[in-house]
Write a protein that holds these residues in place. Structure first.
Motif, PDB file in Angstrom:
ATOM      1  N   TYR A  35       0.837  -1.195   0.000  1.00 41.16           N
ATOM      2  CA  TYR A  35       0.000   0.000   0.000  1.00 41.16           C
ATOM      3  C   TYR A  35       0.872   1.245   0.000  1.00 41.16           C
ATOM      4  O   TYR A  35       1.951   1.257   0.602  1.00 41.16           O
ATOM      5  N   GLN A  37       0.692   5.241   1.113  1.00 43.12           N
ATOM      6  CA  GLN A  37      -0.081   6.206   1.874  1.00 43.12           C
ATOM      7  C   GLN A  37       0.587   7.571   1.796  1.00 43.12           C
ATOM      8  O   GLN A  37       1.614   7.809   2.437  1.00 43.12           O
ATOM      9  N   GLN A  41      -3.582  11.179   3.760  1.00 44.91           N
ATOM     10  CA  GLN A  41      -4.562  10.383   3.003  1.00 44.91           C
ATOM     11  C   GLN A  41      -4.623   8.953   3.526  1.00 44.91           C
ATOM     12  O   GLN A  41      -3.787   8.531   4.320  1.00 44.91           O
ATOM     13  N   GLY A  42      -5.629   8.229   3.064  1.00 46.13           N
ATOM     14  CA  GLY A  42      -5.726   6.819   3.401  1.00 46.13           C
ATOM     15  C   GLY A  42      -4.819   5.990   2.516  1.00 46.13           C
ATOM     16  O   GLY A  42      -4.373   6.440   1.461  1.00 46.13           O
ATOM     17  N   PRO A  43      -4.526   4.773   2.933  1.00 44.25           N
ATOM     18  CA  PRO A  43      -3.693   3.893   2.099  1.00 44.25           C
ATOM     19  C   PRO A  43      -4.368   3.578   0.772  1.00 44.25           C
ATOM     20  O   PRO A  43      -5.592   3.479   0.690  1.00 44.25           O
ATOM     21  N   LEU A  88       4.413   7.050   2.613  1.00 46.06           N
ATOM     22  CA  LEU A  88       4.702   5.913   3.477  1.00 46.06           C
ATOM     23  C   LEU A  88       4.246   4.665   2.732  1.00 46.06           C
ATOM     24  O   LEU A  88       3.094   4.594   2.300  1.00 46.06           O
TER      25      LEU A  88
ATOM     26  N   GLN B  37      -4.133   5.192  13.464  1.00 45.09           N
ATOM     27  CA  GLN B  37      -2.784   5.555  13.037  1.00 45.09           C
ATOM     28  C   GLN B  37      -2.338   6.810  13.765  1.00 45.09           C
ATOM     29  O   GLN B  37      -3.000   7.845  13.676  1.00 45.09           O
ATOM     30  N   LEU B  43      -0.173   1.280  10.915  1.00 46.94           N
ATOM     31  CA  LEU B  43      -1.587   1.093  11.249  1.00 46.94           C
ATOM     32  C   LEU B  43      -1.746   0.066  12.357  1.00 46.94           C
ATOM     33  O   LEU B  43      -1.150  -0.999  12.323  1.00 46.94           O
ATOM     34  N   PHE B  88      -9.129   5.050  10.571  1.00 40.42           N
ATOM     35  CA  PHE B  88      -9.519   4.617   9.222  1.00 40.42           C
ATOM     36  C   PHE B  88     -10.485   3.444   9.316  1.00 40.42           C
ATOM     37  O   PHE B  88     -10.294   2.537  10.140  1.00 40.42           O
ATOM     38  N   TRP B 105     -10.006   1.515   1.386  1.00 37.00           N
ATOM     39  CA  TRP B 105      -9.888   2.339   2.582  1.00 37.00           C
ATOM     40  C   TRP B 105     -10.705   3.619   2.484  1.00 37.00           C
ATOM     41  O   TRP B 105     -10.853   4.206   1.409  1.00 37.00           O
ATOM     42  N   GLY B 106     -11.187   4.050   3.621  1.00 35.19           N
ATOM     43  CA  GLY B 106     -11.704   5.399   3.733  1.00 35.19           C
ATOM     44  C   GLY B 106     -10.558   6.391   3.829  1.00 35.19           C
ATOM     45  O   GLY B 106      -9.396   6.006   3.971  1.00 35.19           O
ATOM     46  N   ALA B 107     -10.897   7.679   3.768  1.00 34.49           N
ATOM     47  CA  ALA B 107      -9.872   8.729   3.776  1.00 34.49           C
ATOM     48  C   ALA B 107      -9.338   9.015   5.165  1.00 34.49           C
ATOM     49  O   ALA B 107      -8.329   9.709   5.315  1.00 34.49           O
ATOM     50  N   GLY B 108     -10.008   8.507   6.170  1.00 32.11           N
ATOM     51  CA  GLY B 108      -9.546   8.710   7.536  1.00 32.11           C
ATOM     52  C   GLY B 108     -10.242   9.865   8.226  1.00 32.11           C
ATOM     53  O   GLY B 108     -10.660  10.839   7.581  1.00 32.11           O
TER      54      GLY B 108
END
Lengths: 114, 115
Positions: A35, A37, A41-43, A88, B37, B43, B88, B105-108
């Motif tokens: 992934y 990241q 933002q999200g992964p 990341l 996170q 994570l 997340f 995944w969502g954006a968090g």
């Protein structure tokens, strides 16, 4: 119990260069997922390897490639680095077909492209 | 299109208050996960929800899953500063072609809890 090991932890590269990131899965796991990241933002799913083959791929260009070795460890290669590749990079190991219910994440590699 | 949407994306709250983070997803799945996170870190798995109606609690956090509504919630009770982090949600989608899952995944939600 050895978890997922990623190396290196941090890396600084110049635009246009190539980089290789490494991931050793948790003992007993046979599948590695990568992934990206970006900051804030999200992964985003890059690809998944099982039985030394790429099984699934996200929406990433061909500059991103990978490999899985017979011992289940994996590499992520990125060619012709762009500033936007700074992120990341996380790998997660699991058993194939288990989905994320069995995921173990590594601590990640922070790549900075300058 | 496979989408996972979280809201709010940013939440600032006082210690001692309660709040809920929402996670909606676009297609059928009964496998949803919540992760935490901390800045610059990897994570941490919080909850694994694998069926409709699943509810799990750990300390001040409680997560639930409604697969019919395609909605999960993460409820925070009497928030404390140590819960400040980005949360997340992620959903496993099963690809029938290879009987394997892909995690979307969502954006968090960035949560800041003020003393």
């Amino acid at each position: 119990d050895a978890g997922v090991t990623q190396s290196p932890t941090h890396l600084i590269k110049t635009r246009g260069q190539q980089v290789t990131l490494r991931c050793s899965p948790k003992s007993g796991h046979d599948t590695v997922s990568w992934y990206q990241q970006a900051l804030g933002q999200g992964p985003q799913f890059i690809f998944q390897y099982y039985e030394e083959e790429e099984r699934q791929r996200g929406n990433f260009p061909d500059r991103f490639s990978g490999h899985q070795f017979p011992n289940y460890s994996s590499e992520l290669n990125v060619n012709a680095l762009l500033l936007g590749d700074s992120a990341l990079y996380l790998c997660a190991s699991s058993w194939y077909g288990q989905g994320a219910s069995g995921y173990t994440f590594g601590s990640g590699t922070r790549l900075t492209v300058v | 299109e496979l989408k996972v949407e979280q809201n709010p994306l940013f939440l600032s709250m006082q210690e001692g208050k309660n709040y809920t983070i929402y996670c909606n997803y676009s297609t059928t799945s009964d496998r949803l996960y919540w992760y935490r996170q901390d800045p610059g870190k990897s994570l941490e798995s919080l909850f694994v929800l694998l069926s409709n109606g699943a509810v799990k609690q750990e300390g001040r956090l409680m997560a639930s899953l409604d697969t019919k509504a395609r909605l999960s919630t993460l409820h925070i009770t009497a928030a404390v500063h140590d819960l400040s982090a980005t949360y997340f949600c992620a959903v496993d989608f099963l690809y029938p072609m290879d009987s394997n899952y892909q995690l979307i995944w969502g954006a968090g939600t960035k949560l800041i809890i003020k003393p």
